[in-house]
Write an enzyme that holds these catalytic residues in place. Structure first.
Site, PDB file in Angstrom:
ATOM      1  N   TYR A 181       0.511  -0.880   0.156  1.00 52.49           N
ATOM      2  CA  TYR A 181      -0.164  -0.243  -0.077  1.00 52.49           C
ATOM      3  C   TYR A 181       0.697   1.370  -0.230  1.00 52.49           C
ATOM      4  O   TYR A 181       1.909   1.206   0.392  1.00 52.49           O
ATOM      5  CB  TYR A 181      -0.771   0.018   1.381  1.00 52.49           C
ATOM      6  CG  TYR A 181      -1.731   1.724   1.399  1.00 52.49           C
ATOM      7  CD1 TYR A 181      -2.606   1.544   1.185  1.00 52.49           C
ATOM      8  CD2 TYR A 181      -1.135   2.289   1.830  1.00 52.49           C
ATOM      9  CE1 TYR A 181      -3.651   2.910   0.863  1.00 52.49           C
ATOM     10  CE2 TYR A 181      -1.540   3.587   1.672  1.00 52.49           C
ATOM     11  CZ  TYR A 181      -3.050   3.558   1.689  1.00 52.49           C
ATOM     12  OH  TYR A 181      -3.500   5.277   2.087  1.00 52.49           O
TER      13      TYR A 181
ATOM     14  N   GLU B 155      -3.453   8.006  -3.823  1.00 53.70           N
ATOM     15  CA  GLU B 155      -3.006   6.186  -3.104  1.00 53.70           C
ATOM     16  C   GLU B 155      -3.263   5.545  -4.408  1.00 53.70           C
ATOM     17  O   GLU B 155      -3.951   5.150  -4.970  1.00 53.70           O
ATOM     18  CB  GLU B 155      -4.499   5.858  -2.197  1.00 53.70           C
ATOM     19  CG  GLU B 155      -4.657   5.306  -1.743  1.00 53.70           C
ATOM     20  CD  GLU B 155      -5.592   5.050  -1.139  1.00 53.70           C
ATOM     21  OE1 GLU B 155      -5.960   4.895   0.322  1.00 53.70           O
ATOM     22  OE2 GLU B 155      -6.648   3.932  -1.276  1.00 53.70           O
TER      23      GLU B 155
END
Length: 385
Positions: A108, A196
């Site tokens: 992530y 993101e």
């Protein structure tokens, strides 16, 4: 402003972030053609402004163009329900067809503003492919953070430190650091509030790839990014919020039944809180701005009354920039121009508030005047019973 995954990936690609090859399709035939051009296995991904698409059945693997057509035919037009859409779901109007990747690891990466520090912060975790909020709740130590100071930007040693923190080894450390630098440039260069990549994957051959991407733009920077308007998808936004924006009103629809019309964002938040405290449920956030007048009040009425769940309206105006008596006259004028079928509670505070209360009570219209915010909220709840 939110944008779709395929649009976010194009933004990232422009800054050097490596993303899978793919294109968007709006029909099963287009999905078939794209799959043939790409060759091999592909992923067919629903494009809506919400996460959790895979769990909702909006992301499917296809081993052939024919299967890609079948997958697209099933996904297009579906009402996709995820934890972010609510029970009503969101209609899928387009799908992203892209090359399937050989995934060895899922990570992530995300960048946003740390408001407490007044600096951007990069977050990274070895637990990719799941909602970062879940990781923060269950295993907060798994999230790495790197503060980026204004004037310095993301420094190479910070990117390398994060790459090592993600457990990258060998050439992937260099590729991972390069990905981080490119992501930060995209975040800064595009005036984002959020950038993101989840998941960021390491493929079987060691390639670092942005498998999914999410970008939110800062609306306050639209003046220097006129091209951002081309990326807006009105089908993904609440229709009443779109309509309110045409009148320069800040409106957000909620699930209650007491419509709120307030001047000032802080006062609007306080109004919603005190409605809850009084036992009611606010139907919306609506800030008509500091200079409330007949036109803005009338526009606010039209927006509120377009929501069938609104059964009462609470108007809460502080007369600082504008006098309360003028606001009262504007409320009366707007009320006479519109067929209002629900009770209206009005609370005015500030300059000439007493005069305004007399104007409302002597207008011949069915207003309930609140004396203080708590009294007004209580009356708005009571008129529903």
């Amino acid at each position: 402003m939110k944008i779709h995954e395929f649009q976010a990936k194009q933004v990232l690609r422009d800054y050097g972030v490596v993303v899978p090859e793919g294109r968007v399709a709006t029909t099963p035939d287009e999905a078939d053609a794209i799959a043939r051009d790409l060759g091999g296995r592909v992923i067919v991904k629903a494009q809506i402004h919400a996460g959790g698409r895979g769990k909702g059945g909006g992301v499917k693997l296809a081993g052939s163009p024919q299967e890609a057509r079948q997958r697209a035919d099933k996904i297009l037009g579906m009402q996709l329900v995820t934890h972010q859409t609510g029970p009503a779901g969101q209609k899928v109007r387009q799908v992203l067809v892209e090359t399937a990747s050989d995934i060895a690891r899922e990570l992530y990466l995300g960048i946003t503003l740390d408001r407490a520090r007044g600096c951007d912060v990069i977050m990274a975790s070895q637990e990719g492919g799941v909602e970062i909020e879940e990781v923060a709740a269950s295993n907060p130590d798994a999230i790495l953070r790197e503060t980026v100071y204004p004037g310095l930007g993301l420094l190479p040693f910070q990117a390398t430190r994060l790459a090592f923190g993600l457990g990258l080894e060998g050439k992937t450390v260099r590729e991972g650091a390069k990905m981080l630098m490119a992501l930060y440039k995209a975040y800064q260069g595009s005036d984002c509030t959020l950038a993101e990549i989840n998941p960021l994957v390491i493929t079987g051959d060691g390639q670092v790839l942005a498998l999914d991407a999410k970008i939110n733009f800062d609306d306050n920077a639209d003046y220097r990014n006129p091209d951002h308007g081309d990326l807006r998808d009105l089908d993904e936004e609440e229709p009443l919020e779109v309509e309110a924006s045409k009148f320069g009103l800040n409106y957000i629809k909620l699930d209650g039944n007491i419509g709120c019309m307030v001047n000032g964002a802080g006062l609007a938040m306080a109004t919603m809180d005190i409605i809850k405290l009084a036992g009611g449920e606010p139907a919306n956030f609506l800030d008509v701005g500091g200079g409330a007048n007949a036109e803005t009040v009338e526009s606010g009425f039209r927006i509120l009354l377009s929501d069938p769940s609104v059964k009462a309206i609470l108007i809460n105006i502080f007369g600082g920039i504008v006098r309360c008596d003028r606001v009262a006259e504007g409320v009366i004028q707007a009320r006479r121009n519109i067929d209002v079928t629900v009770p209206i509670v009005v609370r005015l505070a500030g300059t000439n508030a007493d005069i305004a209360a007399d104007i409302l009570q002597n207008s011949g219209l069915d207003f309930t005047v609140g004396h203080g915010l708590q009294d007004a909220a209580q009356k708005a709840v009571e008129v529903l019973s």
